[in-house]
Structure formats: structure tokens, C-alpha cells
Design an enzyme around this catalytic site. Structure first.
Site, mmCIF file in Angstrom:
data_model
loop_
_atom_site.group_PDB
_atom_site.id
_atom_site.type_symbol
_atom_site.label_atom_id
_atom_site.label_comp_id
_atom_site.label_asym_id
_atom_site.label_seq_id
_atom_site.Cartn_x
_atom_site.Cartn_y
_atom_site.Cartn_z
ATOM 1 N N ASN A 65 0.840 -1.199 0.000
ATOM 2 C CA ASN A 65 0.000 0.000 0.000
ATOM 3 C C ASN A 65 0.876 1.251 0.000
ATOM 4 O OD1 ASN A 65 -2.727 -1.035 0.114
ATOM 5 N ND2 ASN A 65 -2.313 -1.679 2.220
ATOM 6 N N CYS A 74 -4.874 -7.907 -3.912
ATOM 7 C CA CYS A 74 -5.217 -6.675 -4.617
ATOM 8 C C CYS A 74 -5.895 -7.073 -5.924
ATOM 9 C CB CYS A 74 -3.977 -5.815 -4.882
ATOM 10 S SG CYS A 74 -4.367 -4.261 -5.712
ATOM 11 N N HIS A 151 -12.074 -6.995 4.961
ATOM 12 C CA HIS A 151 -13.033 -5.993 4.500
ATOM 13 C C HIS A 151 -14.243 -5.918 5.431
ATOM 14 C CE1 HIS A 151 -11.526 -4.816 0.463
ATOM 15 N NE2 HIS A 151 -10.901 -5.971 0.542
ATOM 16 N N GLU A 200 -9.628 2.530 1.500
ATOM 17 C CA GLU A 200 -8.698 1.399 1.526
ATOM 18 C C GLU A 200 -7.704 1.502 2.684
ATOM 19 O OE1 GLU A 200 -6.649 -0.205 -1.735
ATOM 20 O OE2 GLU A 200 -8.157 0.389 -3.214
ATOM 21 N N ARG A 201 -7.558 0.377 3.369
ATOM 22 C CA ARG A 201 -6.476 0.255 4.359
ATOM 23 C C ARG A 201 -5.161 0.625 3.674
ATOM 24 N NH1 ARG A 201 -4.843 -5.731 6.492
ATOM 25 N NH2 ARG A 201 -4.701 -6.020 4.221
ATOM 26 N N CYS A 209 -11.727 -0.454 -5.790
ATOM 27 C CA CYS A 209 -11.052 -1.487 -4.995
ATOM 28 C C CYS A 209 -11.605 -2.839 -5.446
ATOM 29 C CB CYS A 209 -11.330 -1.263 -3.507
ATOM 30 S SG CYS A 209 -10.522 -2.460 -2.447
ATOM 31 N N GLY A 210 -10.749 -3.644 -6.069
ATOM 32 C CA GLY A 210 -11.206 -4.921 -6.625
ATOM 33 C C GLY A 210 -11.634 -5.885 -5.539
ATOM 34 N N GLY A 212 -12.515 -5.004 -2.657
ATOM 35 C CA GLY A 212 -13.693 -4.383 -2.036
ATOM 36 C C GLY A 212 -14.968 -4.742 -2.782
HETATM 37 N N1 LIG Z 1 -5.747 -1.640 0.493
HETATM 38 C C1 LIG Z 1 -5.877 -3.100 0.341
HETATM 39 C C2 LIG Z 1 -4.942 -3.640 -0.746
HETATM 40 C C3 LIG Z 1 -5.309 -3.164 -2.107
HETATM 41 C C4 LIG Z 1 -6.693 -3.587 -2.479
HETATM 42 C C5 LIG Z 1 -7.294 -2.886 -3.679
HETATM 43 N N2 LIG Z 1 -6.428 -1.967 -4.368
HETATM 44 C C6 LIG Z 1 -7.831 -3.914 -4.618
HETATM 45 O O1 LIG Z 1 -7.897 -3.652 -5.835
HETATM 46 O O2 LIG Z 1 -8.213 -5.002 -4.153
HETATM 47 C C7 LIG Z 1 -5.479 -3.761 1.640
HETATM 48 O O3 LIG Z 1 -4.760 -3.157 2.423
HETATM 49 O O4 LIG Z 1 -5.919 -4.903 1.848
#
Ligand SMILES: N[C@H](CCC[C@H](N)C(=O)O)C(=O)O
Length: 268
Positions: A65, A74, A151, A200-201, A209-210, A212
Site C-alpha cells: 500500500n 489486490c 473488509h 482502503e487500508r 477497490c477490486g 472491495g
Molecule cells: N488496500 C488493500 C490492498 C489493495 C486492495 C485494492 N487496491 C484492490 O484492488 O483489491 C489492503 O490493504 O488490503
């Protein structure tokens, strides 16, 4: 040091991708933050490092991140990998192998089976993950799950009325989440259409966010709100999610923007 990279994005969730098979770089948190910084660095939501994997047809992917934290999944970046390579590939992250196949304008990824087990998300203590008895102002009773990363999904009437820039970090850092958490708000338009936004974390508000989207779809299925094929509309565009035998199949765009080089040392 000179490092080659490729700038890519999935629905505006953007990445600096370094192919570790060509250029080796030790990515500590400070170096990641320096590269990810949108004012003084290249700028990205996540930094992605690819590496060889012993399994034929596979490639290893590490995910960092923008705050320098390393994470296990991700979704949008996973779709970028086959586009970058020009062929289908199994992308292996700390969460496991994901089959990623080229699809017009992007890729389709089998994101596996969502996990609603409290201590595998993880939560700090046992709770009904289908509806946590917690709330932050207008955000109440979320679903908690892991899709390779943690999530929280809140279903609300109007996602645009949620001050996610203020509540997102509060929830992300809450002691209930020992590894922090990604925060999603979703409005169900009908059983095949959902609008959503994500804090996003480790990266903050992103255009998409995929994982997400996968978590929101799985949460909606668990609540009996959604059919087994759904379009999710995120600020950066649409993702298609389908559930087959409990597995989540995510399909959406992935774009290669430009190739660049980084040279010099990072004083972060
Ligand atoms: N921030 C997320 C990682 C990236 C997820 C997001 N960019 C995606 O497309 O899934 C986490 O710390 O778990």
C-alpha cells in the site's frame, strides 16, 4: 540504482509495477512511500512487485500500500498482470494462487471463496460476521469478511451521503481490527446492480477497490440482497462479479499507461 517500472490502473486504482525478474530492488516501507508519493514520487495507490514462481504458468506478486504496508491481496492489480504479460497467468500472492485470464479490455480473475470466519478476517474477538453489533455514526451493523484481505461492508441508502474520508480512517484503525481493515459502503439499486465506494487500508479513498467489490458482492449474497451475477459501479467504473460454486469471479478493465525508470537513491 535504476529501476524500470510500468504505470497501470484498474478503474483508476493505480499501480507502479516493478518486474523483479528484470530489476531487483529491496522494497522497505520508506522506499515504497517515496515511490507512491503523488507530490514527490511517481504516485500510486499500491506498488506491485512481480517475481518468478516455481509453478509453471505462475508469477509471484507482492503488494505494498502507499503507506508502505505489505498486504496479501489486490484485485485490480491482479487483473493488470495478464495485461502486462500479454497472456493468461496464475498470480500467486501471500493469500494464494489466483487464475487471471485476459478478457476484452482487461481480465477475469477467480478470486476464490470468501471467508466469514471472525479470527481469519481477523477480528479482535468472536462476533456474528454477518452483522457486527457495532456502528460509527450512520454506519451500522456491517458484514465482515476476508477475500485474501480484510473488509467491512456497510449497506446504506446513499453512499454519497457518507463522510467516508472522515469515518474511513476511524474504522480502519479501530482496535476491533488487529490488522486494520478496508471499509466499503454500498447501495443496492436492485438485485443485479450495486453502487459502492471504498476507504482502503493503507491507501485511503481510491477510485476503485477490486477486493472491495468482491467483498461487497459476497456480503450482499450472504444477506440475500443480490443475484449470482451483479454489476458493481465504483467511482472509477464498473466491475462484473459472478458466484459459481461459492467462488467469486471478477471481470473488469485493466490498463497499461506508460513505462518509466526510477534512478538515484531514495531518502525517505
Ligand atoms: N488496500 C488493500 C490492498 C489493495 C486492495 C485494492 N487496491 C484492490 O484492488 O483489491 C489492503 O490493504 O488490503
Amino acid at each position: 540504482m535504476t529501476i524500470r517500472f510500468t504505470k497501470m490502473h484498474g478503474l483508476g486504482n493505480d499501480f507502479v509495477v516493478i518486474d523483479g525478474r528484470r530489476d531487483s530492488i529491496a522494497l522497505d516501507a520508506g522506499t515504497v512511500r517515496a515511490i507512491a508519493d503523488r507530490r514527490t514520487g511517481v504516485g500510486c495507490d499500491q506498488l506491485i512487485q512481480l517475481a518468478d514462481h516455481p509453478q509453471a504458468g505462475s508469477i509471484a506478486m507482492r503488494i505494498f500500500n502507499a503507506d508502505g504496508s505489505e498486504v496479501s491481496a489486490c484485485g485490480n492489480a491482479t487483473r493488470c498482470v495478464p495485461v502486462l504479460l500479454g497472456h493468461d497467468v496464475t498470480v500467486v500472492t501471500a493469500a494464494g494462487p489466483l487464475v487471471a485470464k485476459l478478457s476484452d479490455g482487461g481480465a477475469a480473475v477467480d478470486m476464490g471463496v470468501p471467508d466469514f470466519t471472525w479470527d481469519r478476517i481477523p477480528l479482535a474477538y468472536a462476533m456474528d460476521t454477518g452483522s457486527l453489533p457495532v456502528g460509527w455514526e450512520m454506519l451500522e451493523n456491517p458484514v465482515a469478511l476476508s477475500v485474501g484481505n480484510p473488509h467491512l461492508v456497510f449497506f446504506v441508502d446513499d453512499i454519497d451521503a457518507v463522510p467516508l474520508d472522515r469515518l474511513g480512517p476511524q474504522i480502519e484503525q479501530d482496535p476491533l481490527f488487529p490488522e486494520r481493515i478496508n471499509v466499503n459502503v454500498a447501495s443496492v439499486t436492485d438485485r443485479r446492480d450495486v453502487r459502492m465506494r471504498t476507504w482502503e487500508r493503507g491507501a485511503g479513498l481510491t477510485r476503485a477497490c477490486g477486493t472491495g467489490a468482491c467483498a461487497t458482492f459476497a456480503a450482499g449474497r450472504r444477506r440475500g440482497l443480490l443475484d449470482d451475477t451483479v454489476r458493481l459501479t465504483l467511482p472509477g467504473g464498473d466491475l462484473m462479479l459472478a458466484e459459481t460454486d461459492g467462488r467469486l469471479l471478477m471481470t473488469g478493465a485493466a490498463v497499461r499507461v506508460f513505462d518509466g525508470t526510477l534512478s538515484g537513491d531514495f531518502h525517505a
